[in-house]
Design a protein around this motif. Structure first.
Motif, PDB file in Angstrom:
ATOM      1  N   VAL A 259       4.664   5.600  -4.403  1.00 31.49           N
ATOM      2  CA  VAL A 259       4.683   5.119  -3.015  1.00 31.49           C
ATOM      3  C   VAL A 259       6.059   5.237  -2.353  1.00 31.49           C
ATOM      4  CG1 VAL A 259       3.847   3.320  -1.458  1.00 31.49           C
ATOM      5  CG2 VAL A 259       2.973   3.418  -3.797  1.00 31.49           C
ATOM      6  N   PRO A 260       6.453   6.436  -1.956  1.00 34.46           N
ATOM      7  CA  PRO A 260       7.695   6.563  -1.186  1.00 34.46           C
ATOM      8  C   PRO A 260       7.536   5.885   0.171  1.00 34.46           C
ATOM      9  CG  PRO A 260       6.452   8.608  -1.133  1.00 34.46           C
ATOM     10  CD  PRO A 260       5.750   7.713  -2.111  1.00 34.46           C
ATOM     11  N   PRO A 261       8.618   5.387   0.769  1.00 32.70           N
ATOM     12  CA  PRO A 261       8.488   4.794   2.104  1.00 32.70           C
ATOM     13  C   PRO A 261       7.989   5.839   3.093  1.00 32.70           C
ATOM     14  CG  PRO A 261      10.795   5.090   1.511  1.00 32.70           C
ATOM     15  CD  PRO A 261       9.997   5.370   0.275  1.00 32.70           C
ATOM     16  N   ALA A 262       7.087   5.429   3.962  1.00 26.53           N
ATOM     17  CA  ALA A 262       6.445   6.376   4.864  1.00 26.53           C
ATOM     18  C   ALA A 262       7.449   7.138   5.716  1.00 26.53           C
ATOM     19  CB  ALA A 262       5.448   5.632   5.755  1.00 26.53           C
ATOM     20  N   ASP A 263       8.505   6.459   6.169  1.00 25.51           N
ATOM     21  CA  ASP A 263       9.468   7.123   7.045  1.00 25.51           C
ATOM     22  C   ASP A 263      10.421   8.041   6.283  1.00 25.51           C
ATOM     23  OD1 ASP A 263      10.979   5.215   5.784  1.00 25.51           O
ATOM     24  OD2 ASP A 263      11.592   4.154   7.594  1.00 25.51           O
ATOM     25  N   GLY A 264      10.278   8.093   4.955  1.00 23.02           N
ATOM     26  CA  GLY A 264      11.122   8.982   4.175  1.00 23.02           C
ATOM     27  C   GLY A 264      10.414  10.235   3.694  1.00 23.02           C
ATOM     28  N   VAL A 265       9.109  10.344   3.955  1.00 18.60           N
ATOM     29  CA  VAL A 265       8.325  11.462   3.432  1.00 18.60           C
ATOM     30  C   VAL A 265       8.810  12.805   3.974  1.00 18.60           C
ATOM     31  CG1 VAL A 265       6.032  12.515   3.454  1.00 18.60           C
ATOM     32  CG2 VAL A 265       6.279  10.093   2.892  1.00 18.60           C
ATOM     33  N   ALA A 266       9.011  12.883   5.291  1.00 18.71           N
ATOM     34  CA  ALA A 266       9.415  14.164   5.895  1.00 18.71           C
ATOM     35  C   ALA A 266      10.761  14.642   5.352  1.00 18.71           C
ATOM     36  CB  ALA A 266       9.462  14.024   7.413  1.00 18.71           C
ATOM     37  N   SER A 267      11.721  13.723   5.232  1.00 17.46           N
ATOM     38  CA  SER A 267      13.047  14.125   4.743  1.00 17.46           C
ATOM     39  C   SER A 267      12.994  14.537   3.282  1.00 17.46           C
ATOM     40  CB  SER A 267      14.055  12.996   4.950  1.00 17.46           C
ATOM     41  OG  SER A 267      13.708  11.857   4.184  1.00 17.46           O
ATOM     42  N   LEU A 268      12.129  13.891   2.499  1.00 18.43           N
ATOM     43  CA  LEU A 268      11.970  14.287   1.100  1.00 18.43           C
ATOM     44  C   LEU A 268      11.408  15.706   1.004  1.00 18.43           C
ATOM     45  CD1 LEU A 268      10.538  11.041  -0.560  1.00 18.43           C
ATOM     46  CD2 LEU A 268      12.737  12.116  -1.068  1.00 18.43           C
ATOM     47  N   LYS A 269      10.418  15.998   1.833  1.00 15.70           N
ATOM     48  CA  LYS A 269       9.837  17.344   1.828  1.00 15.70           C
ATOM     49  C   LYS A 269      10.892  18.385   2.187  1.00 15.70           C
ATOM     50  CE  LYS A 269       4.964  16.338   2.900  1.00 15.70           C
ATOM     51  NZ  LYS A 269       3.895  16.484   3.923  1.00 15.70           N
ATOM     52  N   GLY A 378      -0.837  -0.318  -6.065  1.00 12.96           N
ATOM     53  CA  GLY A 378      -1.746  -0.026  -4.969  1.00 12.96           C
ATOM     54  C   GLY A 378      -1.471  -0.796  -3.699  1.00 12.96           C
ATOM     55  N   GLN A 379      -0.412  -1.606  -3.688  1.00 14.23           N
ATOM     56  CA  GLN A 379      -0.129  -2.441  -2.526  1.00 14.23           C
ATOM     57  C   GLN A 379       0.530  -1.660  -1.388  1.00 14.23           C
ATOM     58  OE1 GLN A 379      -2.152  -4.946  -3.045  1.00 14.23           O
ATOM     59  NE2 GLN A 379      -0.685  -6.523  -2.478  1.00 14.23           N
ATOM     60  N   MET A 380       0.869  -0.399  -1.631  1.00 12.09           N
ATOM     61  CA  MET A 380       1.493   0.440  -0.622  1.00 12.09           C
ATOM     62  C   MET A 380       2.816  -0.184  -0.162  1.00 12.09           C
ATOM     63  SD  MET A 380      -1.947   1.679   1.381  1.00 12.09           S
ATOM     64  CE  MET A 380      -1.075   2.944   2.285  1.00 12.09           C
ATOM     65  N   LEU A 381       2.921  -0.484   1.123  1.00  9.51           N
ATOM     66  CA  LEU A 381       4.131  -1.100   1.688  1.00  9.51           C
ATOM     67  C   LEU A 381       3.719  -2.426   2.326  1.00  9.51           C
ATOM     68  CD1 LEU A 381       5.523   2.163   3.320  1.00  9.51           C
ATOM     69  CD2 LEU A 381       6.202   1.166   1.129  1.00  9.51           C
ATOM     70  N   PRO A 382       3.484  -3.449   1.502  1.00  7.85           N
ATOM     71  CA  PRO A 382       2.796  -4.640   1.994  1.00  7.85           C
ATOM     72  C   PRO A 382       3.518  -5.423   3.070  1.00  7.85           C
ATOM     73  CG  PRO A 382       3.588  -4.964  -0.251  1.00  7.85           C
ATOM     74  CD  PRO A 382       3.769  -3.516   0.058  1.00  7.85           C
ATOM     75  N   LEU A 383       4.856  -5.458   3.060  1.00 10.32           N
ATOM     76  CA  LEU A 383       5.541  -6.275   4.067  1.00 10.32           C
ATOM     77  C   LEU A 383       5.412  -5.687   5.471  1.00 10.32           C
ATOM     78  CD1 LEU A 383       8.708  -7.428   2.084  1.00 10.32           C
ATOM     79  CD2 LEU A 383       6.538  -8.614   2.412  1.00 10.32           C
TER      80      LEU A 383
END
Length: 534
Positions: A259-269, A378-383
């Protein structure tokens, strides 16, 4: 001569270096979402992430998941049992024919005695090896367990309390530890994990440091030569905070993060990391506490209302497309979804109208508390996800939601509490991500026979039409009859909802480009034996 000798010396050195490189051990390092190392006695806690990493790689069941494909829901395959069947004279009894020649990591034999010993550990409170923590999980995951007996050294019979066509899908959660591990630890489960415990899987545990790491080593004596691991070692690290996991991957501290942080996916790619996603049987809901004395969720209109009040598309956008809207326990595209009367979407007007019919208005708003975690399997990014829902419900339908943030394992324990238990701190909901893979899971979460604390029906939800459909699923043998009953059961889960359905996770992971061979199955679990490092 001197030149020729130098050349030969250089060639020999190069060959030795090359040979060393070939022989160098490979270690796969994984950043988990858990805040601690799952327990290592043979049946790990920390939900299905615990089973994913400290369960199946080391300890196995009579039945195993087939995790080699991406194009369909993961099915079952033979595990420590080569085959199984229902007793033709009693459809509550299953006969398991055990695999010959299997050894635990400590060199002792796996056989029927080991099976019975472990079942006594889970289901017999008076057995010397009874383990309360593992028992609580096993009883909740296999609520139909009745009796069991050894037929011979390689045959075991298990009898359920009622016919259960889906029992093999429950048997996958009963894992087997070497009885010798318990004896070596002085018959103390608290000491077993420090040995460490011995299983039969393709990896064995070599070290556990609480809250820091667990080390696994390939088990070259694994009974299935075709499934021996490609990496030499695996290091598991608990990193509950998403941005910390991201930093660990970027810095090379780990090779793989859950579960990478959603806002970090593009930069990781863009940096060359591999992002894997895929549909799998998972739903991220709030469990309604229907059974509590003063619960607003006793009224089905309130439960339906919230399902119309939430902006699922907005939440998916927040998650950068790593989830999809959930309008039922199953995905709307699933052929077993059925044709419920309610097709939930973001419709605040309808939500507010239903709330008004139930007596909740702007002058008397609905207010309640939900227990949530800061991380977990499986909690994804719960906060951030729960903060979005809190604001969404307030703005769309005037609903006031408060949160208590607790550790993931504490939240899982809360799901087995009774509705008015002080441990719930007055909460009227729990945010626990959950599987939706098969009829066995459906039965243990929603059957009225499985009310907490004995089962996973935390909500204490009862629907006679659902129970009738589940009875048909349990007893029928005609696949068409079973499929029709499954659809009917799911329609009741939508129209008389025990949960607030929010999103289905798309199982995102981020990996170093060095990681090869990973398969993202339609399952909560993964096959670490397929993975290599280059």
């Amino acid at each position: 001569m001197l030149i020729r000798k130098a050349c030969c010396t250089f060639t020999l050195a190069a060959a030795l270096l090359s040979s060393h490189a070939v022989m160098a051990e490979t270690t796969l390092r994984i950043g988990m979402t858990a805040s601690d190392i799952p327990t290592a006695t043979g049946l790990p806690n920390n939900g299905f992430e615990g089973m994913r990493f400290l369960g199946y790689p080391i300890f196995e069941g009579l039945v195993l998941w087939d995790l080699t494909r991406t194009d369909r829901l993961a099915g079952l395959r033979p595990g420590l049992a080569e085959k199984w069947e229902q007793d033709p004279e009693n459809n509550k009894t299953w006969i398991f024919h055990l695999r010959h020649g299997v050894k635990f990591h400590d060199g002792t034999d796996f056989n029927a005695d080991a099976v019975i010993w472990n079942l006594e550990r889970y289901f017999n409170t008076s057995s010397p090896q009874f383990e309360p923590a593992s028992s609580a999980m096993s009883r909740a995951r296999v609520p139909v367990m009745g009796s069991y007996k050894k037929i011979d050294d390689f045959t075991v019979a298990i009898t359920t309390t009622k016919p259960a066509s889906y029992f093999p899908y429950m048997a996958v959660y009963l894992l087997f530890t070497s009885p010798a591990s318990f004896e070596k630890a002085g018959r103390d489960w608290a000491n077993v994990a420090t040995l460490p415990a011995a299983g039969t899987g393709p990896f064995r545990i070599t070290k556990v440091v609480p809250r820091q790491e667990a080390d696994l080593m390939r088990w070259d004596g694994y009974w299935d030569a075709s499934k021996r691991a490609k990496v030499d070692n695996v290091v598991l690290m608990p990193i509950p905070e998403a941005n910390s996991r991201l930093a660990a991957l970027r810095s090379g501290q780990v090779d793989w993060i859950e579960v990478p942080p959603a806002d970090g996916v593009a930069s990781l790619k863009s940096a060359g990391f591999t992002i894997t996603t895929g549909s799998y049987p998972h739903v991220w809901p709030w469990f309604y506490n229907i059974g509590a004395t003063n619960s607003p969720f006793k009224d089905v209109k309130v439960r339906q209302a919230l399902n119309y009040c939430i902006d699922r598309d907005g939440l998916v956008a927040l998650l950068n497309g790593t989830a999809e809207p959930s309008v039922g326990w199953l995905k709307a595209s699933d052929p077993d979804f059925g044709s419920p009367a309610n097709r939930y979407k973001f419709d605040p007007a309808k939500g507010k109208a239903l709330l008004a019919e139930a007596g909740y208005t702007a002058a008397k708003p609905l207010s309640f508390k939900v227990l949530i975690s800061n991380s977990g399997s499986g909690q994804m990014l719960p906060l951030p996800m729960n903060e979005f829902l809190q604001q969404n419900l307030k703005e769309a339908c005037g609903v006031n939601v408060a949160f208590d943030v607790i550790e993931w394992q504490v939240l899982l324990t809360a799901a087995r509490a009774t509705p008015d238990s002080p441990t719930l701190q007055g909460a009227m909901g729990l945010n626990i991500s959950s599987p939706s893979s098969d009829a066995g899971i459906m039965a243990r979460y929603f059957s009225s026979e499985n009310f907490s604390p004995n089962g996973f029906n935390f909500e204490q939800w009862k629907d006679p039409e659902f129970d009738d459909a589940l009875k048909t699923i349990s007893e029928a043998t005609d696949p068409k009859v079973i499929a029709a009953a499954y659809r009917k059961a799911h329609e009741r889960l939508v129209d008389n909802p025990p949960w607030l359905y929010i999103v289905h996770d798309l199982n995102p992971r981020a990996m170093s480009p060095k990681v090869k061979g990973f398969v993202s199955p339609q399952s909560w679990f993964v096959d670490l034996t397929l993975v290599s490092l280059q």
